[in-house]
Design an enzyme around this catalytic site. Structure first.
Site, mmCIF file in Angstrom:
data_model
loop_
_atom_site.group_PDB
_atom_site.id
_atom_site.type_symbol
_atom_site.label_atom_id
_atom_site.label_comp_id
_atom_site.label_asym_id
_atom_site.label_seq_id
_atom_site.Cartn_x
_atom_site.Cartn_y
_atom_site.Cartn_z
ATOM 1 N N LYS A 14 -58.282 89.978 68.287
ATOM 2 C CA LYS A 14 -58.438 92.025 68.613
ATOM 3 C C LYS A 14 -58.624 92.688 67.735
ATOM 4 O O LYS A 14 -59.338 93.926 67.552
ATOM 5 C CB LYS A 14 -56.862 92.217 68.943
ATOM 6 C CG LYS A 14 -56.602 90.918 70.671
ATOM 7 C CD LYS A 14 -57.723 92.541 71.705
ATOM 8 C CE LYS A 14 -56.981 91.720 72.759
ATOM 9 N NZ LYS A 14 -58.360 92.297 74.218
ATOM 10 N N GLY A 55 -56.870 91.512 86.774
ATOM 11 C CA GLY A 55 -55.576 91.113 86.435
ATOM 12 C C GLY A 55 -54.443 91.789 86.364
ATOM 13 O O GLY A 55 -54.508 93.063 86.749
ATOM 14 N N TYR A 67 -54.743 85.049 69.457
ATOM 15 C CA TYR A 67 -55.245 86.243 70.205
ATOM 16 C C TYR A 67 -55.232 87.398 68.921
ATOM 17 O O TYR A 67 -56.542 88.588 69.424
ATOM 18 C CB TYR A 67 -53.647 86.331 70.855
ATOM 19 C CG TYR A 67 -53.883 87.540 72.040
ATOM 20 C CD1 TYR A 67 -54.949 87.599 72.846
ATOM 21 C CD2 TYR A 67 -52.785 88.803 71.890
ATOM 22 C CE1 TYR A 67 -55.086 88.948 73.833
ATOM 23 C CE2 TYR A 67 -53.326 90.160 72.973
ATOM 24 C CZ TYR A 67 -54.056 90.120 73.447
ATOM 25 O OH TYR A 67 -54.274 91.215 74.280
#
Ligand code: NAD
Length: 317
Positions: free
Chosen positions: A147, A12, A143
């Site tokens: 997290k 990535g 997301y």
């Protein structure tokens, strides 16, 4: 014994540059890159690579045993914009990969973990300017929720089981070697590519949307610095605030226009505007500075200079 490091999600945006940096530092054979897909040619040619799904505990355990891995950098995740489209896939990937690595450390099969968090852990009720290390955290994105949960689990595994896990809340990252992977700050990379090719760019955020950002070299340096620090200096085992610069789309366009005067920017905000609106404008990273000596080196001007020079050169090859 020679240190052996495994990177999960090595192909990535961050993993690629982290792999190069770790291979430079510890030797190419000591760094095992892995991902569910192959990476670019220079990554694949630079040392050992394994096709590995970070959510598959048994496969992960096998690779760790085979290479006698002592440290794992977990870079596999689904990022903010993609996670809004595939919430359950994002949750499963982001959480199960983390549990796998935390459990390997709990079982003493590895010694140390790096796991990145994000400014997405904050939410609309967090103070947006100079966001403190400890503050209201009510993330409103898939997301961000993953997290924030991840941070709590890291802290839990450290406190209960003594796991040496270290983490940074990365801001939006800007790089030229690898393209970004589905985040809300991706515009700040794409814009440089477009400035050098079509000289025009339509931004998916409004012109005054200010967000915390960082050039990749700073992010990699911070990561290695944190991982090299003595454990007693690491006072925070959830995740550290980290900052370098903050700007809005209009400001990055101006910094490009200073070098490419006929570059044109238009604005067409999409679903990512709502995500960006819930994030801080700027970050207070005083604790990273005092605990392990963090200091950023790249501001917007320097970043624009390096981005345009390198993308121009790589296009010319
Ligand atoms: P990316 O999307 O560019 O790369 C993620 C990599 O993980 C990809 O190569 C993908 O193929 C791989 N992957 C996906 N599923 C996998 C699986 N099951 N097993 C193994 N690999 C898998 O993301 P990135 O920008 O490099 O981000 C790395 C980490 O840093 C993530 O945790 C991300 O949340 C965090 N982060 C990134 C930014 C940023 O601006 N890039 C900002 C804050 C935090």
């Amino acid at each position: 014994m020679q240190k052996s490091i495994l990177i999960l999600g090595a192909c990535g945006q961050i993993g690629t540059e982290l792999t190069y940096a770790l291979r430079e530092k510890y030797g190419h054979e000591a760094i095992i890159a892995s991902d569910i897909r192959e990476g670019n040619e220079s990554l694949m040619d630079s040392g050992p690579f394994e096709l590995l799904d970070a959510t598959d505990y048994n496969a992960l355990e096998e690779v760790v045993a085979h290479y006698e891995i002592s440290e794992v950098y977990l870079m596999a995740a689904m990022l903010s914009a993609s996670a809004e489209k595939f919430p359950m896939r994002a949750w499963n990937l982001n959480m199960n990969s983390l549990f796998n690595v935390l459990n390997l450390a709990k079982e003493k099969k590895i010694d140390k973990i790096f796991w990145p968090s994000s400014i997405a852990v904050f939410g609309p009720n967090t103070p947006a300017e100079n966001t403190p290390q400890n503050t209201i955290m009510e993330p409103s994105t898939v997301y961000g929720i993953s997290k924030q949960s991840g941070e709590r689990w890291c802290n839990y595994y450290h406190t209960k089981f003594g796991v040496d896990v270290r983490s940074i809340r990365y801001p939006g990252l800007i790089s030229w070697k690898t393209k970004p992977g589905g985040g809300t700050t991706d515009y700040a990379v794409e814009i440089y590519h477009k400035a050098l090719t079509t000289k025009k760019f339509t931004c998916f955020l409004k012109k005054d949307t200010k967000l915390p950002m960082m050039f990749m070299d700073d992010a990699i340096r911070a990561t290695l610095l944190l991982m090299d620090s003595d454990p007693e200096k690491i006072k925070i085992r959830s995740s550290y605030n980290l900052a370098a610069m903050s700007f809005n789309p209009e400001e990055i366009a101006k910094s490009i226009q200073a070098r490419i005067p006929d570059f044109k920017m238009t604005y067409a905000p999409d679903f990512r505007q709502e995500i960006a609106d819930s994030w801080p404008n700027s970050i207070d990273d005083a604790q990273a500075q005092s605990d392990w000596g963090w200091q950023s080196e790249f501001d917007l001007e320097k970043t624009t200079g390096v981005m345009l020079a390198n993308l121009d050169q790589s296009a010319a090859i």
